[in-house]
Write a protein that holds these residues in place. Structure first.
Motif, short mmCIF file in Angstrom:
data_model
loop_
_atom_site.label_atom_id
_atom_site.label_comp_id
_atom_site.label_asym_id
_atom_site.label_seq_id
_atom_site.Cartn_x
_atom_site.Cartn_y
_atom_site.Cartn_z
N HIS B 79 0.99 -1.09 0.04
CA HIS B 79 0.00 -0.01 -0.30
C HIS B 79 0.86 1.38 0.21
O HIS B 79 0.66 2.12 -0.89
CB HIS B 79 -0.65 0.05 1.29
CG HIS B 79 -2.28 -0.76 1.14
ND1 HIS B 79 -3.37 -0.13 0.43
CD2 HIS B 79 -2.64 -1.85 1.47
CE1 HIS B 79 -4.24 -0.67 0.14
NE2 HIS B 79 -3.84 -1.80 1.03
N ASN B 80 2.09 1.18 0.79
CA ASN B 80 2.69 2.47 1.04
C ASN B 80 3.50 2.69 -0.33
O ASN B 80 3.47 3.96 -0.64
CB ASN B 80 3.87 2.28 2.18
CG ASN B 80 3.13 2.56 3.45
OD1 ASN B 80 2.00 2.96 3.66
ND2 ASN B 80 3.78 2.20 4.69
N ALA B 83 1.25 3.98 -2.56
CA ALA B 83 0.72 5.57 -2.28
C ALA B 83 1.92 6.59 -2.70
O ALA B 83 1.56 7.55 -3.10
CB ALA B 83 0.53 5.63 -0.72
N THR B 84 3.16 6.08 -2.47
CA THR B 84 4.30 6.83 -2.71
C THR B 84 4.27 7.21 -4.41
O THR B 84 4.61 8.23 -4.96
CB THR B 84 5.56 6.36 -2.42
OG1 THR B 84 5.66 6.03 -0.93
CG2 THR B 84 6.59 7.13 -2.55
N ARG B 86 1.93 7.26 -6.29
CA ARG B 86 0.70 8.11 -6.74
C ARG B 86 1.27 9.64 -6.39
O ARG B 86 0.99 10.43 -6.96
CB ARG B 86 -0.66 7.85 -5.85
CG ARG B 86 -1.43 6.79 -6.58
CD ARG B 86 -2.94 6.69 -6.02
NE ARG B 86 -2.96 6.81 -4.47
CZ ARG B 86 -3.00 5.50 -3.97
NH1 ARG B 86 -2.69 4.39 -4.72
NH2 ARG B 86 -3.09 5.31 -2.74
N LYS B 87 1.74 9.52 -5.22
CA LYS B 87 2.13 10.86 -4.38
C LYS B 87 3.23 11.75 -5.50
O LYS B 87 3.16 12.69 -5.98
CB LYS B 87 2.67 10.91 -3.19
CG LYS B 87 2.93 11.87 -2.54
CD LYS B 87 3.02 11.93 -0.97
CE LYS B 87 4.25 11.07 -0.66
NZ LYS B 87 4.47 10.75 0.80
#
Ligand SMILES: Nc1ncnc2c1ncn2[C@@H]1O[C@H](COP(=O)(O)OP(=O)(O)OP(=O)(O)O)[C@@H](O)[C@H]1O
Ligand SMILES: [Mg+2]
Lengths: 427, 239
Positions: B79-80, B83-84, B86-87
């Motif tokens: 997940h992380n 997320a990174t 995407r960020k």
């Protein structure tokens, strides 16, 4: 990020206003409640201490057994010497002998015939010796409502209601009719120099205060006393200290064969006061707990509602690459801020309110008019008390409840699939 | 994977649990999208466009198959990590804008930079630049409720582009807009695509969007039924 969250809280009233109001209200309530409880209890302890029990008090063992009957034939002897020794040995306390006695009070007319008569409960207190603090203890300055303080051994202060009942006026000679400590019949004349109002219904109806020397003359009790009361110099009841010296004293005076041995009891041993003291400690916890729970449930629901409204925000923040954990944590940070603001506001409301009632009091005398139980000595004016813990106690329900409420509400973030959040945000 | 491919999908299957069984929303998807493409996923409602877009964005995970976006294997990453990704490298545009209502245009556009820990001077510069691209410089301080639909969507585009991502995913970005605003927005995106070489993937069934696309991937019942390159998309003619 913190700045970003702060802006959001300040601008989004619906997000912050209601939680802040709820928290502020509950915090104010908790503070007032605690102040009220401590104040009432303190008042009750103080009244009980002054009127009947001291912080600690000493009687003969056999007097203690029958103390309800005021058996002055079992009184302490050599009181002057005992008091001196106590003062040296327990120097945190000051010691004051008293004689409690009951009988009839008779108001004669010019011919010496009875004009009116009634039962009286009297206390002979050391008012006149130079180091006496009894005037201060009894707060007679504000409680004497006519006349003046006792100046001579045969002066008497009479409860205002008793004076009214018997038709006494200042300067009247009244005759006490009763028995001496040797159980002989006695009469003694006191001069009414003033009336007092303790604000305690039953006591004002039947009580008379005299100097202990007057009582000694009336009851033939030279150098004797029913009880010796000890008070801490700061007049603040310290339960642990009182229990400690009570145990110490009784260990020294433990000769069970001597029924006239001195015996000490602490305030908590009198009139169920012990239960009261424990109750104050417990009820604070319980009340805090209850308010915490209520606040938490309210805020949980609010959190769910505002959370629903904010799925769009959560969704977009997840899309922007925040993790669920980060979003969750920032919600909690938000709740800490909101809880803190609410707590500060609540404290700013609760403290002055508590302070106001500490100074002014709430008069319950009308409600207590018919309550004639005299075993529990209780003032009919309640005062709150501002204690140092009131400055921070609000943070416990205030911040914890907001945080727990948000944590519960925020679980929805974890429960939902991320894509599901987006579904909801499309509609 | 070849360095030119920003998205590589092999044998993708996506199933949703429905009742006791499964509903297959995507099957046998094989797809490559190169850097700088301006591509649309097109198909009837329920054909799986959003689902595929969400999987590319790492918002949903594949049931089977390989999905590699920007060099990261999404199926096996945490997940992380997604997320990174995407960020730092993706931007999202939605049909319903999803601006944060209590923040101004400037602050909305600033958020991705805050998340990327860009310092505030740099942020100011980048936000102003992004807002200028979408022509909203005079609305920097406005809140979303004071903006028209077109302006909202332009704000959302600025927000998606401000951190200069490599890939922008846009799900029905024009569905709530009238024709004029739709065209304006598409032109902005075409421009950004050409000037920054940002790759765009749309999910749409809007004819107006299709006119701008250089590649149209047709989906039906969760399958790719046609993959066509467009020689002369509309922007070419109108410029
Ligand atoms: N979480 C889910 N659970 C069950 N079924 C789902 C879920 N998400 C999507 N589906 C189903 O998958 C199919 C594809 O959905 P998707 O949202 O990708 O369609 P779409 O092409 O974007 O349609 P539209 O043009 O209406 O947006 C639909 O039939 C939908 O019902
Ligand atoms: Mg869709």
């Amino acid at each position: 990020m913190l700045k970003f969250i702060l802006k959001g809280i300040l601008r989004d009233r619906s997000r912050s206003l209601f939680p802040i109001i709820v928290v502020a209200l509950i915090v104010a309530l908790v503070i007032f409640n605690r102040g009220f409880l401590v104040g009432t209890m303190n008042g009750m302890f103080r009244d009980t201490a002054v009127i009947s029990s001291g912080h600690v008090k000493i009687m003969t063992h056999s007097y203690q057994e029958e103390s309800q009957l005021m058996p002055n034939d079992l009184a302490l002897m050599n009181v002057g010497e005992i008091t001196e020794i106590l003062g040296l040995k327990y120097s945190d306390y000051f010691w004051s002998p008293r004689i409690s006695f009951a009988g009839l009070l008779d108001l004669p007319d010019e011919q010496g015939e009875t004009k009116s008569q009634g039962p009286v409960m009297a206390i002979g207190i050391d008012f006149l010796s130079s180091e006496s603090r009894q005037f201060e203890l009894w707060e007679l300055e504000k409680r004497i409502d006519s006349g003046h303080m006792i100046k001579n051994a045969n002066d008497a202060l009479v409860g205002a209601k008793l004076a009214e009942k018997l038709g006494l006026s200042l300067g009247d000679q009244v005759t006490y009719i009763g028995t001496t400590m040797n159980n002989a019949f006695t009469t003694f004349n006191f001069t009414v120099v003033g009336t007092f109002n303790l604000g305690m219904g039953p006591l004002d109806k039947q009580m008379m205060l005299v100097d202990i020397e007057g009582a000694r003359m009336a009851l033939d009790m030279n150098d004797a006393a029913s009880e010796i009361l000890g008070f801490k110099h700061d007049l603040y009841y310290d339960d642990d200290a009182a229990v400690a010296i009570r145990n110490q004293f009784n260990a020294v005076h433990s000769d069970a064969s001597d029924i006239f041995r001195s015996s000490m009891i602490a305030l908590r041993d009198a009139n169920q006061m012990g239960a009261m003291i424990d109750l104050v400690d417990w009820s604070t916890f319980i009340i805090l707990g209850i308010f915490l729970l209520i606040a938490m449930i309210v805020l949980w629901n609010m959190g769910i509602m505002s959370g629903l409204r904010r799925y769009g925000e959560m969704g977009i923040r997840l899309a922007m690459g925040e993790t669920k954990g980060q979003v969750y944590r920032s919600l909690i940070l938000e709740s800490v801020i909101i809880g803190t603001i609410g707590t500060i506001i609540g404290t700013l409301i609760g403290l002055p309110l508590t302070y106001y009632v500490q100074e002014v009091g709430i008069d319950y005398s009308a409600a207590f008019e018919n309550l004639n139980s005299s075993s529990l000595i209780m003032s009919s004016v309640f005062y709150t008390k501002v204690t140092p813990d009131l400055y921070y106690i609000g943070f416990i329900p205030g911040v914890l409840a907001t945080v727990f409420g948000t944590m519960l509400a925020g679980r929805a973030i974890y429960k939902r699939e991320m894509a599901q959040l987006f579904k909801e945000l499309e509609t | 994977m070849s360095n030119n491919n920003i998205v590589e999908i092999q044998e993708l299957i996506k199933q949703f649990p429905v009742g006791g069984g499964f509903f297959t929303a995507l099957k046998d998807i094989n797809l490559k999208i190169e850097i700088g493409e301006f591509t649309g996923l097109v198909g009837p409602s329920g054909s799986g466009k959003t689902t595929l877009l969400n999987i590319i964005g790492g918002l949903d995970s594949p049931t089977q198959g390989n999905v590699n976006v920007l060099g990261i294997d999404l199926g096996s990453s945490s997940h992380n990590k997604r997320a990174t990704l995407r960020k730092t490298k993706m931007g999202f545009i939605f049909q319903s804008y999803n601006l944060l209502p209590v923040y101004s245009v400037f602050e909305n556009v600033e958020l991705p930079l805050i998340l990327n820990k860009v310092n505030s001077n740099e942020r100011k510069k980048l936000v102003e630049q992004a807002v200028e691209w979408v022509g909203l410089t005079n609305k920097l301080k406005s809140r979303p409720n004071m903006l028209s639909g077109g302006e909202c969507q332009r704000t959302a585009i600025a927000r998606a582009i401000v951190h200069k991502p490599a890939l922008i995913l846009a799900d029905e970005p024009t569905a709530n807009l009238d024709a004029e605003n739709s065209h304006q927005i598409m032109k902005i995106m075409v421009c950004l695509n050409q000037e920054l070489n940002t790759s765009f993937v749309f999910a749409t069934h809007d004819e107006k969007i299709m006119a701008y696309l250089r590649r149209i991937i047709h989906l039906e019942d969760g399958q790719i039924v046609k993959d066509e390159q467009i020689k002369n998309p509309e922007m070419g003619e109108k410029r």
